[in-house]
Write a protein that holds these residues in place. Structure first.
Motif, PDB file in Angstrom:
ATOM      1  N   TRP A 156       0.844  -1.194   0.000  1.00  0.00           N
ATOM      2  CA  TRP A 156       0.000   0.000   0.000  1.00  0.00           C
ATOM      3  C   TRP A 156       0.874   1.236   0.000  1.00  0.00           C
ATOM      4  CZ3 TRP A 156      -4.300   2.192  -1.100  1.00  0.00           C
ATOM      5  CH2 TRP A 156      -4.748   3.344  -0.451  1.00  0.00           C
ATOM      6  N   GLU A 157       0.604   2.140  -0.945  1.00  0.00           N
ATOM      7  CA  GLU A 157       1.243   3.446  -0.981  1.00  0.00           C
ATOM      8  C   GLU A 157       0.146   4.476  -0.710  1.00  0.00           C
ATOM      9  OE1 GLU A 157       3.085   3.865  -4.802  1.00  0.00           O
ATOM     10  OE2 GLU A 157       4.523   2.261  -4.420  1.00  0.00           O
ATOM     11  N   ALA A 158       0.130   5.016   0.497  1.00  0.00           N
ATOM     12  CA  ALA A 158      -0.930   5.946   0.900  1.00  0.00           C
ATOM     13  C   ALA A 158      -0.830   7.257   0.140  1.00  0.00           C
ATOM     14  CB  ALA A 158      -0.851   6.207   2.403  1.00  0.00           C
ATOM     15  N   GLY A 159      -1.992   7.845  -0.140  1.00  0.00           N
ATOM     16  CA  GLY A 159      -2.075   9.154  -0.775  1.00  0.00           C
ATOM     17  C   GLY A 159      -2.312  10.223   0.274  1.00  0.00           C
ATOM     18  N   GLY A 181       8.465  -6.889 -12.627  1.00  0.00           N
ATOM     19  CA  GLY A 181       7.152  -6.453 -13.075  1.00  0.00           C
ATOM     20  C   GLY A 181       6.351  -5.906 -11.912  1.00  0.00           C
ATOM     21  N   ALA A 182       5.297  -5.149 -12.253  1.00  0.00           N
ATOM     22  CA  ALA A 182       4.414  -4.615 -11.223  1.00  0.00           C
ATOM     23  C   ALA A 182       3.075  -4.226 -11.836  1.00  0.00           C
ATOM     24  CB  ALA A 182       5.040  -3.405 -10.540  1.00  0.00           C
ATOM     25  N   LEU A 183       2.042  -4.352 -11.030  1.00  0.00           N
ATOM     26  CA  LEU A 183       0.730  -3.806 -11.335  1.00  0.00           C
ATOM     27  C   LEU A 183       0.452  -2.765 -10.266  1.00  0.00           C
ATOM     28  CD1 LEU A 183      -1.354  -7.045 -12.026  1.00  0.00           C
ATOM     29  CD2 LEU A 183      -0.446  -5.443 -13.719  1.00  0.00           C
ATOM     30  N   ARG A 184      -0.105  -1.628 -10.679  1.00  0.00           N
ATOM     31  CA  ARG A 184      -0.357  -0.534  -9.734  1.00  0.00           C
ATOM     32  C   ARG A 184      -1.778  -0.042  -9.936  1.00  0.00           C
ATOM     33  NH1 ARG A 184       1.970   5.413  -9.599  1.00  0.00           N
ATOM     34  NH2 ARG A 184       2.225   5.706  -7.364  1.00  0.00           N
ATOM     35  N   ALA A 185      -2.598  -0.225  -8.916  1.00  0.00           N
ATOM     36  CA  ALA A 185      -3.992   0.204  -8.986  1.00  0.00           C
ATOM     37  C   ALA A 185      -4.172   1.464  -8.153  1.00  0.00           C
ATOM     38  CB  ALA A 185      -4.909  -0.906  -8.472  1.00  0.00           C
ATOM     39  N   GLU A 186      -4.588   2.538  -8.806  1.00  0.00           N
ATOM     40  CA  GLU A 186      -4.914   3.762  -8.082  1.00  0.00           C
ATOM     41  C   GLU A 186      -6.311   3.585  -7.506  1.00  0.00           C
ATOM     42  OE1 GLU A 186      -5.440   8.568  -8.755  1.00  0.00           O
ATOM     43  OE2 GLU A 186      -5.078   7.276 -10.487  1.00  0.00           O
ATOM     44  N   VAL A 187      -6.438   3.758  -6.191  1.00  0.00           N
ATOM     45  CA  VAL A 187      -7.731   3.519  -5.539  1.00  0.00           C
ATOM     46  C   VAL A 187      -8.194   4.742  -4.763  1.00  0.00           C
ATOM     47  CG1 VAL A 187      -7.370   1.015  -5.377  1.00  0.00           C
ATOM     48  CG2 VAL A 187      -6.671   2.473  -3.482  1.00  0.00           C
ATOM     49  N   GLU A 188      -9.517   4.841  -4.667  1.00  0.00           N
ATOM     50  CA  GLU A 188     -10.130   5.903  -3.889  1.00  0.00           C
ATOM     51  C   GLU A 188      -9.996   5.625  -2.395  1.00  0.00           C
ATOM     52  OE1 GLU A 188     -13.995   8.315  -4.969  1.00  0.00           O
ATOM     53  OE2 GLU A 188     -14.471   6.308  -4.219  1.00  0.00           O
ATOM     54  N   ALA A 189     -10.043   4.331  -2.052  1.00  0.00           N
ATOM     55  CA  ALA A 189      -9.870   3.874  -0.671  1.00  0.00           C
ATOM     56  C   ALA A 189      -9.401   2.434  -0.721  1.00  0.00           C
ATOM     57  CB  ALA A 189     -11.183   3.970   0.108  1.00  0.00           C
ATOM     58  N   LEU A 190      -8.621   2.029   0.263  1.00  0.00           N
ATOM     59  CA  LEU A 190      -8.074   0.672   0.302  1.00  0.00           C
ATOM     60  C   LEU A 190      -9.171  -0.335   0.635  1.00  0.00           C
ATOM     61  CD1 LEU A 190      -5.725  -1.323   0.250  1.00  0.00           C
ATOM     62  CD2 LEU A 190      -5.244  -0.723   2.621  1.00  0.00           C
ATOM     63  N   GLU A 191      -9.380  -1.271  -0.286  1.00  0.00           N
ATOM     64  CA  GLU A 191     -10.300  -2.384  -0.068  1.00  0.00           C
ATOM     65  C   GLU A 191      -9.855  -3.527  -0.969  1.00  0.00           C
ATOM     66  OE1 GLU A 191     -15.052  -3.523  -0.151  1.00  0.00           O
ATOM     67  OE2 GLU A 191     -14.447  -1.448  -0.479  1.00  0.00           O
ATOM     68  N   VAL A 192      -9.272  -4.555  -0.350  1.00  0.00           N
ATOM     69  CA  VAL A 192      -8.744  -5.708  -1.079  1.00  0.00           C
ATOM     70  C   VAL A 192      -9.325  -6.968  -0.459  1.00  0.00           C
ATOM     71  CG1 VAL A 192      -6.651  -6.990  -1.703  1.00  0.00           C
ATOM     72  CG2 VAL A 192      -6.606  -4.490  -1.652  1.00  0.00           C
ATOM     73  N   GLY A 193      -9.712  -7.915  -1.301  1.00  0.00           N
ATOM     74  CA  GLY A 193     -10.255  -9.179  -0.818  1.00  0.00           C
ATOM     75  C   GLY A 193      -9.496 -10.353  -1.405  1.00  0.00           C
ATOM     76  N   LEU A 194      -9.450 -11.436  -0.647  1.00  0.00           N
ATOM     77  CA  LEU A 194      -8.841 -12.691  -1.092  1.00  0.00           C
ATOM     78  C   LEU A 194      -9.791 -13.808  -0.707  1.00  0.00           C
ATOM     79  CD1 LEU A 194      -6.378 -14.273  -2.245  1.00  0.00           C
ATOM     80  CD2 LEU A 194      -5.547 -14.422   0.114  1.00  0.00           C
ATOM     81  N   ARG A 195     -10.223 -14.583  -1.724  1.00  0.00           N
ATOM     82  CA  ARG A 195     -11.184 -15.651  -1.455  1.00  0.00           C
ATOM     83  C   ARG A 195     -10.793 -16.887  -2.238  1.00  0.00           C
ATOM     84  NH1 ARG A 195     -16.037 -16.808  -4.204  1.00  0.00           N
ATOM     85  NH2 ARG A 195     -15.792 -14.847  -5.340  1.00  0.00           N
ATOM     86  N   ASP A 196     -10.648 -18.018  -1.539  1.00  0.00           N
ATOM     87  CA  ASP A 196     -10.378 -19.297  -2.202  1.00  0.00           C
ATOM     88  C   ASP A 196     -11.622 -19.732  -2.955  1.00  0.00           C
ATOM     89  OD1 ASP A 196      -7.882 -19.268  -1.020  1.00  0.00           O
ATOM     90  OD2 ASP A 196      -8.368 -20.778   0.489  1.00  0.00           O
ATOM     91  N   VAL A 197     -11.435 -20.224  -4.192  1.00  0.00           N
ATOM     92  CA  VAL A 197     -12.580 -20.604  -5.007  1.00  0.00           C
ATOM     93  C   VAL A 197     -12.540 -22.057  -5.483  1.00  0.00           C
ATOM     94  CG1 VAL A 197     -13.127 -18.245  -5.736  1.00  0.00           C
ATOM     95  CG2 VAL A 197     -11.522 -19.626  -7.091  1.00  0.00           C
ATOM     96  N   THR A 198     -11.479 -22.794  -5.137  1.00  0.00           N
ATOM     97  CA  THR A 198     -11.414 -24.219  -5.463  1.00  0.00           C
ATOM     98  C   THR A 198     -10.928 -24.974  -4.236  1.00  0.00           C
ATOM     99  OG1 THR A 198      -9.100 -24.221  -6.208  1.00  0.00           O
ATOM    100  CG2 THR A 198     -10.798 -23.758  -7.879  1.00  0.00           C
TER     101      THR A 198
END
Length: 159
Positions: free
Chosen positions: A109-112, A127-144
């Motif tokens: 998390w890089e706070a604004g 490599g990197a992916l960078r998502a600009e967000v309005e507020a921090l909200e991340v989820g992780l859910r096992d699906v198998t």
């Protein structure tokens, strides 16, 4: 009296976790460390302001129990979702090569200035992916259900 949750408490149940602050995100980061995914399993849904990734993660919460019992290391498919996304950028990710497999090293998390900021997925190979967000909200859910990792080993970071 309440106690903190422990990895052992999860047992064989699928994980379903959320992160609303940097400390929570560290837990999710640890659980998706060494997760792999084809580049084709990344979805940026601009209208829903959501970035989703279908990852094959190491079941880090089960590694000690597997070692004690002599079971092989397991992986499980999980959905990693970043919500409130305003934009997504990448570095070192060739989306045109459909055979590319990415490996997640960390999620940070890089706070604004306010509640905004950036969720950064650091990938192997610079490599990197960078998502600009309005507020921090991340989820992780096992699906198998968990499956035996094809290598039957934990990832090796010394190689």
């Amino acid at each position: 009296m309440t106690e903190d949750a422990r990895f052992e408490d999860g047992g064989e149940r699928p994980l379903n976790l959320g992160a609303l602050d940097a400390e929570d995100l560290q837990v999710i980061s640890a659980l998706v460390q060494d997760a792999v995914l084809p580049v084709t399993e990344i979805r940026w849904q601009a209208a829903q302001r959501r970035l989703g990734l279908l990852v094959n993660r190491v079941r880090w919460e089960d590694v000690d129990a597997a070692k004690r019992s002599g079971r092989p290391v397991e992986r499980v498919q999980s959905v990693l979702v970043v919500d409130n996304v305003l934009g997504v950028s990448s570095q070192g990710v060739d989306r045109s090569d459909k055979n590319t497999v990415l490996q997640i090293l960390a999620v940070s998390w890089e706070a604004g200035d306010d509640a905004d900021g950036f969720v950064v997925l650091t990938l192997a190979g610079d490599g990197a992916l960078r998502a600009e967000v309005e507020a921090l909200e991340v989820g992780l859910r096992d699906v198998t259900r968990p499956y035996v990792a094809p290598s039957r080993k934990l990832p090796d970071h010394d190689a």
